[in-house]
Design a protein around this motif. Structure first.
Motif, PDB file in Angstrom:
ATOM      1  N   MET A 170      67.912  23.660  27.608  1.00 52.19           N
ATOM      2  CA  MET A 170      66.987  23.156  28.618  1.00 52.19           C
ATOM      3  C   MET A 170      65.627  23.809  28.439  1.00 52.19           C
ATOM      4  SD  MET A 170      67.324  23.104  32.789  1.00 52.19           S
ATOM      5  CE  MET A 170      68.617  21.859  32.729  1.00 52.19           C
ATOM      6  N   ASN A 171      64.578  22.980  28.500  1.00 52.89           N
ATOM      7  CA  ASN A 171      63.254  23.534  28.276  1.00 52.89           C
ATOM      8  C   ASN A 171      62.630  24.132  29.542  1.00 52.89           C
ATOM      9  OD1 ASN A 171      61.848  21.456  29.794  1.00 52.89           O
ATOM     10  ND2 ASN A 171      62.148  20.084  28.056  1.00 52.89           N
ATOM     11  N   LYS A 172      61.557  24.844  29.333  1.00 53.19           N
ATOM     12  CA  LYS A 172      60.884  25.599  30.392  1.00 53.19           C
ATOM     13  C   LYS A 172      60.395  24.697  31.523  1.00 53.19           C
ATOM     14  CE  LYS A 172      57.028  28.879  30.783  1.00 53.19           C
ATOM     15  NZ  LYS A 172      55.960  29.580  30.002  1.00 53.19           N
ATOM     16  N   GLU A 173      59.821  23.566  31.187  1.00 57.28           N
ATOM     17  CA  GLU A 173      59.276  22.664  32.196  1.00 57.28           C
ATOM     18  C   GLU A 173      60.379  22.073  33.070  1.00 57.28           C
ATOM     19  OE1 GLU A 173      56.947  20.709  34.668  1.00 57.28           O
ATOM     20  OE2 GLU A 173      56.315  22.222  33.212  1.00 57.28           O
ATOM     21  N   LYS A 174      61.490  21.727  32.462  1.00 55.08           N
ATOM     22  CA  LYS A 174      62.592  21.154  33.242  1.00 55.08           C
ATOM     23  C   LYS A 174      63.162  22.198  34.212  1.00 55.08           C
ATOM     24  CE  LYS A 174      65.219  18.115  31.208  1.00 55.08           C
ATOM     25  NZ  LYS A 174      66.288  17.468  30.392  1.00 55.08           N
ATOM     26  N   ARG A 175      63.264  23.434  33.756  1.00 54.45           N
ATOM     27  CA  ARG A 175      63.741  24.492  34.646  1.00 54.45           C
ATOM     28  C   ARG A 175      62.815  24.651  35.848  1.00 54.45           C
ATOM     29  NH1 ARG A 175      64.709  27.561  29.741  1.00 54.45           N
ATOM     30  NH2 ARG A 175      66.951  27.676  29.292  1.00 54.45           N
ATOM     31  N   SER A 198      74.925  27.174  36.451  1.00 50.45           N
ATOM     32  CA  SER A 198      74.036  27.565  35.347  1.00 50.45           C
ATOM     33  C   SER A 198      74.507  26.991  34.021  1.00 50.45           C
ATOM     34  CB  SER A 198      73.951  29.095  35.249  1.00 50.45           C
ATOM     35  OG  SER A 198      73.373  29.639  36.411  1.00 50.45           O
ATOM     36  N   ASN A 199      75.823  27.016  33.791  1.00 55.88           N
ATOM     37  CA  ASN A 199      76.372  26.492  32.542  1.00 55.88           C
ATOM     38  C   ASN A 199      76.445  24.975  32.532  1.00 55.88           C
ATOM     39  OD1 ASN A 199      77.355  28.552  30.449  1.00 55.88           O
ATOM     40  ND2 ASN A 199      78.042  29.485  32.359  1.00 55.88           N
ATOM     41  N   ARG A 200      76.881  24.387  33.646  1.00 54.23           N
ATOM     42  CA  ARG A 200      77.071  22.940  33.683  1.00 54.23           C
ATOM     43  C   ARG A 200      75.737  22.209  33.532  1.00 54.23           C
ATOM     44  NH1 ARG A 200      80.225  20.896  38.787  1.00 54.23           N
ATOM     45  NH2 ARG A 200      82.111  21.166  37.535  1.00 54.23           N
ATOM     46  N   THR A 201      74.721  22.677  34.202  1.00 59.53           N
ATOM     47  CA  THR A 201      73.409  22.014  34.125  1.00 59.53           C
ATOM     48  C   THR A 201      72.688  22.342  32.827  1.00 59.53           C
ATOM     49  OG1 THR A 201      72.304  23.879  35.214  1.00 59.53           O
ATOM     50  CG2 THR A 201      73.111  22.097  36.639  1.00 59.53           C
ATOM     51  N   PHE A 209      71.094  25.102  32.577  1.00 57.02           N
ATOM     52  CA  PHE A 209      69.921  25.857  33.037  1.00 57.02           C
ATOM     53  C   PHE A 209      69.877  27.251  32.414  1.00 57.02           C
ATOM     54  CE2 PHE A 209      67.406  28.515  35.807  1.00 57.02           C
ATOM     55  CZ  PHE A 209      66.396  27.680  36.282  1.00 57.02           C
ATOM     56  N   ALA A 210      71.043  27.917  32.404  1.00 53.86           N
ATOM     57  CA  ALA A 210      71.137  29.260  31.822  1.00 53.86           C
ATOM     58  C   ALA A 210      72.573  29.464  31.387  1.00 53.86           C
ATOM     59  CB  ALA A 210      70.713  30.323  32.826  1.00 53.86           C
ATOM     60  N   MET A 211      72.847  29.215  30.125  1.00 54.20           N
ATOM     61  CA  MET A 211      74.222  29.243  29.638  1.00 54.20           C
ATOM     62  C   MET A 211      74.639  30.637  29.173  1.00 54.20           C
ATOM     63  SD  MET A 211      74.228  25.611  27.579  1.00 54.20           S
ATOM     64  CE  MET A 211      76.017  25.629  27.355  1.00 54.20           C
ATOM     65  N   GLY A 212      75.920  30.958  29.419  1.00 54.05           N
ATOM     66  CA  GLY A 212      76.455  32.242  28.989  1.00 54.05           C
ATOM     67  C   GLY A 212      77.959  32.229  29.045  1.00 54.05           C
ATOM     68  N   LYS A 213      78.596  33.090  28.254  1.00 54.34           N
ATOM     69  CA  LYS A 213      80.055  33.120  28.184  1.00 54.34           C
ATOM     70  C   LYS A 213      80.682  33.881  29.342  1.00 54.34           C
ATOM     71  CE  LYS A 213      80.291  32.693  23.139  1.00 54.34           C
ATOM     72  NZ  LYS A 213      80.754  33.328  21.880  1.00 54.34           N
ATOM     73  N   LEU A 217      69.315  34.235  33.266  1.00 51.69           N
ATOM     74  CA  LEU A 217      68.557  33.841  34.453  1.00 51.69           C
ATOM     75  C   LEU A 217      67.361  34.751  34.672  1.00 51.69           C
ATOM     76  CD1 LEU A 217      71.480  33.008  36.924  1.00 51.69           C
ATOM     77  CD2 LEU A 217      69.784  31.388  36.066  1.00 51.69           C
ATOM     78  N   ILE A 218      67.573  36.044  34.527  1.00 45.87           N
ATOM     79  CA  ILE A 218      66.467  36.997  34.691  1.00 45.87           C
ATOM     80  C   ILE A 218      65.351  36.693  33.691  1.00 45.87           C
ATOM     81  CG2 ILE A 218      65.807  39.409  34.352  1.00 45.87           C
ATOM     82  CD1 ILE A 218      67.203  38.967  36.985  1.00 45.87           C
ATOM     83  N   LYS A 219      65.751  36.229  32.520  1.00 47.63           N
ATOM     84  CA  LYS A 219      64.784  35.954  31.455  1.00 47.63           C
ATOM     85  C   LYS A 219      64.022  34.640  31.681  1.00 47.63           C
ATOM     86  CE  LYS A 219      66.157  36.963  27.357  1.00 47.63           C
ATOM     87  NZ  LYS A 219      66.884  36.959  26.045  1.00 47.63           N
ATOM     88  N   VAL A 220      64.728  33.597  32.156  1.00 47.67           N
ATOM     89  CA  VAL A 220      64.098  32.268  32.196  1.00 47.67           C
ATOM     90  C   VAL A 220      63.542  31.867  33.561  1.00 47.67           C
ATOM     91  CG1 VAL A 220      65.565  31.459  30.314  1.00 47.67           C
ATOM     92  CG2 VAL A 220      66.260  31.005  32.683  1.00 47.67           C
TER      93      VAL A 220
END
Length: 213
Positions: free
Chosen positions: A1-6, A145-148, A150-154, A163-166
């Motif tokens: 997901m790109n910055k603008e969409k977030r 976060s994973n489904r959308t 927006f911010a994916m992680g294991k 999330l803190i980063k984006v």
């Protein structure tokens, strides 16, 4: 997901709920700490039912310590894992009195040193009671976060770091509440309510679910 969409997602969530709040009942940092400690593997509704009866009787470390483990258990027995939670509540009260003059410390290290308090609980207290830009990742936030995308992680730590980063600074204080409420009421685990989702067109989940599907 790109910055603008977030950013668009965050702006919509903010416009829909400009002042998001936790659904746990609390009026002091100590009440919040105990409520969050009790909320592990339990619903906010069940915790509120317990604390609504407990706090009028005892809502300070000294008050709960005076009740003792069995006294606390009598108020929280409707909550999962109430035996171990009662033990941790009493241990935490004793630690607050002995080490912090009965006050909840505004410090991650000090909070995480309390019995039963992990990173997620510390993040919630720092964010909700003290206004820190921390993001506590629970199952709802992890799923959203994973489904959308927006911010994916294991795991929850990966998602928190992402999330803190984006998430831009202006949204950091409130994003925890927006995502948890979105996961609790719209982006449900088994059948997400995509048809009534305010970010449906921005979400990158490929298997969207609609009322007639």
């Amino acid at each position: 997901m790109n910055k603008e969409k977030r950013r668009q997602i965050l702006e919509r969530l903010r416009d829909n709920n400009p002042n998001p709040q936790t659904e746990l009942n609390w009026s002091t940092p100590f009440e919040l700490l105990i409520a969050v400690l009790l909320s592990a593997q339990a619903t906010d509704v069940s915790v509120n039912k317990a604390t609504d009866k407990l706090y009028p009787v005892a809502n300070t470390p000294e008050g709960l310590l005076a009740l003792g483990v069995d006294g606390v258990k009598s108020y929280i027995k409707n909550i999962g894992l109430f035996n171990s939670k009662a033990e941790n509540v009493i241990k935490t009260c004793r630690a607050l009195i002995e080490q912090h003059h009965g006050e909840v410390p505004e410090s991650r290290e000090a909070l995480e040193a309390l019995p039963g308090v992990g990173r997620k609980t510390a993040n919630v207290v720092l964010n909700t009671a003290f206004g820190w830009p921390t993001i506590a990742v629970d199952t709802h936030i992890f799923r959203v976060s994973n489904r959308t995308k927006f911010a994916m992680g294991k795991n929850v730590n990966d998602v928190e770091e992402k999330l803190i980063k984006v998430v831009p600074k202006e949204f950091k204080v409130d994003v925890h509440h927006w995502l948890i409420l979105h996961g609790r009421y719209t982006c449900l685990a088994r059948k997400p309510r995509c048809g009534s989702c305010i970010i449906e067109d921005l979400c990158e989940y490929k298997e969207k679910v609609y009322p007639d599907s």
